[in-house]
Design a protein around this motif. Structure first.
Motif, mmCIF file in Angstrom:
data_model
loop_
_atom_site.group_PDB
_atom_site.id
_atom_site.type_symbol
_atom_site.label_atom_id
_atom_site.label_comp_id
_atom_site.label_asym_id
_atom_site.label_seq_id
_atom_site.Cartn_x
_atom_site.Cartn_y
_atom_site.Cartn_z
ATOM 1 N N ARG A 164 0.840 -1.210 0.000
ATOM 2 C CA ARG A 164 0.000 0.000 0.000
ATOM 3 C C ARG A 164 0.871 1.254 0.000
ATOM 4 N N THR A 165 1.870 1.269 0.870
ATOM 5 C CA THR A 165 2.716 2.462 0.995
ATOM 6 C C THR A 165 3.566 2.666 -0.263
ATOM 7 N N GLY A 168 1.467 3.993 -3.013
ATOM 8 C CA GLY A 168 1.210 5.408 -2.744
ATOM 9 C C GLY A 168 2.388 6.289 -3.117
ATOM 10 N N VAL A 171 2.369 6.820 -6.882
ATOM 11 C CA VAL A 171 1.298 7.752 -7.257
ATOM 12 C C VAL A 171 1.718 9.184 -6.959
ATOM 13 N N GLY A 172 2.284 9.369 -5.777
ATOM 14 C CA GLY A 172 2.710 10.709 -5.369
ATOM 15 C C GLY A 172 3.756 11.283 -6.305
ATOM 16 N N GLU A 176 3.310 14.807 -8.385
ATOM 17 C CA GLU A 176 4.249 15.928 -8.214
ATOM 18 C C GLU A 176 4.963 16.277 -9.506
ATOM 19 N N TYR A 188 13.483 12.062 -5.302
ATOM 20 C CA TYR A 188 12.416 11.359 -4.596
ATOM 21 C C TYR A 188 12.989 10.176 -3.810
ATOM 22 N N GLY B 168 4.362 13.269 -1.557
ATOM 23 C CA GLY B 168 3.959 12.157 -2.415
ATOM 24 C C GLY B 168 3.230 11.070 -1.639
ATOM 25 N N LEU B 169 3.703 10.793 -0.433
ATOM 26 C CA LEU B 169 3.044 9.785 0.408
ATOM 27 C C LEU B 169 1.599 10.181 0.721
ATOM 28 N N VAL B 171 -0.355 12.186 -1.068
ATOM 29 C CA VAL B 171 -1.119 12.085 -2.312
ATOM 30 C C VAL B 171 -1.502 10.635 -2.579
ATOM 31 N N GLY B 172 -0.536 9.740 -2.406
ATOM 32 C CA GLY B 172 -0.782 8.322 -2.655
ATOM 33 C C GLY B 172 -1.875 7.774 -1.754
ATOM 34 N N PHE B 173 -1.870 8.211 -0.502
ATOM 35 C CA PHE B 173 -2.905 7.739 0.419
ATOM 36 C C PHE B 173 -4.292 8.160 -0.060
ATOM 37 N N VAL B 175 -5.301 8.863 -3.083
ATOM 38 C CA VAL B 175 -5.696 8.129 -4.288
ATOM 39 C C VAL B 175 -6.131 6.704 -3.939
ATOM 40 N N GLU B 176 -5.342 6.020 -3.132
ATOM 41 C CA GLU B 176 -5.689 4.632 -2.782
ATOM 42 C C GLU B 176 -6.996 4.561 -2.013
ATOM 43 N N ASN B 178 -9.538 6.643 -2.037
ATOM 44 C CA ASN B 178 -10.728 6.940 -2.831
ATOM 45 C C ASN B 178 -10.940 5.954 -3.971
ATOM 46 N N VAL B 183 -7.693 1.020 2.624
ATOM 47 C CA VAL B 183 -6.469 1.421 3.314
ATOM 48 C C VAL B 183 -6.810 2.393 4.435
ATOM 49 N N TYR B 188 -1.276 2.312 6.380
ATOM 50 C CA TYR B 188 -0.332 3.072 5.559
ATOM 51 C C TYR B 188 0.901 3.432 6.378
#
Lengths: 204, 204
Positions: A164-165, A168, A171-172, A176, A188, B168-169, B171-173, B175-176, B178, B183, B188
């Motif tokens: 999951r992390t 994420g 995606v982040g 960005e 990153y 980024g972390l 943002v990823g949360f 997205v996952e 929704n 999660v 996370y």
């Protein structure tokens, strides 16, 4: 000659799909009309509709195609032995994605952001998007197993949560990069290394 | 009575904005018409246009409002002394955002995903979105300074890169959560703890 015919059909389908990608990457799904796609592909409406009866079919096919490029990136990392630690793995995955998925004439990572938005309102796109998320998470869960075996993460770490992390984090990076543009794979991964305490200075 | 008038104007503006949020969270920007927003707000076209001359103005105001909620979440974490390590900080920030920003009658985190998509094609939205990213990154860079002082990260870690990765972390949360919905903040943060080697088992 069914073989020729099949490869022709497949090439024509890909031609239309890539034309749609160029339109979607530039204008998103809603501001792209089927007429835009006919023009971009240089094909008639009838020729396009034969492969994709509606814009939704094109959006779904586009969403599905995202997973293929990501799988390629993971195959590169999976072949590395021994497995690098998380931050180095991450840099390789992101770098490979950027080089393989993004550097055609269309930046597919921009389309991913439109897919996420559209997935929230169009159930059929949501279904494809979830399949992509789960496919990518599976690859990260495999990495977590290898990280455990190599001693990079705790033996009882929850692989699902690691996946999951990691998903994420990917995606982040995409958000960005496309939104601000001032982030490289190295920056990153460096930030992740600082958080994971695995940069050279911390390891001393 | 300018004071009364001002607070009336401000309340009316907020009423319209929140009606727009409900529409945007449900249908995104493109599938929401101004008529949908008039109906949702229970106001006439004239009443709405007085505050927001166009849908773009509503989208920009919506994008701007995202930062306010995020700032509140950071204020909570910033008041913690000593500063918790990155994964715990992260759990608190995400948890606070979820409780403060998301639990009104509109899940604003869904709107964030529409903002990112729209930012790629509409320059004015892109500008607001970049300002939000930079505002949030500044907060994470402040955290990086405190993590350094507390010995949680290396003294020469690049604060800008740490901020990039932490943003980024987040943002990823979003997205996952929704897109897939499976999660939690705890899962996370647990995944991040596994990567950072700060879970109880690794610390032994």
């Amino acid at each position: 000659m069914p073989r020729v015919s099949e490869s022709y059909l497949s090439a024509r389908r890909q031609q239309i799909l890539e034309a749609a990608w160029r339109c979607f990457a530039k204008n998103g799904f809603h501001a792209t009309s089927m007429q835009d796609i006919f023009a971009e592909a240089g094909l008639s409406a009838g020729a396009v509709y034969r492969y994709f009866p509606s814009k939704l079919d094109l959006i779904k096919a586009t969403s599905e195609s995202l997973l293929g490029g990501l799988d390629e990136a993971f195959d590169v990392v999976t072949s590395a032995d021994p497995v690098p630690p998380p931050n180095a793995t991450f840099r390789i995955v992101i770098d490979t994605i950027m080089r393989r998925v993004v550097t055609r004439d269309t930046d597919v990572s921009r389309i991913a952001m439109h897919v996420w938005s559209e997935a929230l309102r169009e159930p059929e796109v949501g279904e494809v998007a979830r399949a992509v998320v789960n496919g990518v998470r599976d690859r990260w869960a495999d990495m977590a197993v290898r990280w455990k075996a190599a001693g990079h993460i705790a033996p009882d770490a929850d692989e699902g949560n690691v996946a999951r992390t990691c998903y994420g984090l990917m995606v982040g990076f995409v958000v960005e990069r496309n939104l601000v543009g001032d982030v490289t794979c190295e920056q990153y991964a460096d930030g992740l290394a600082a958080l994971t305490g695995t940069s050279a200075d911390v390891a001393d």
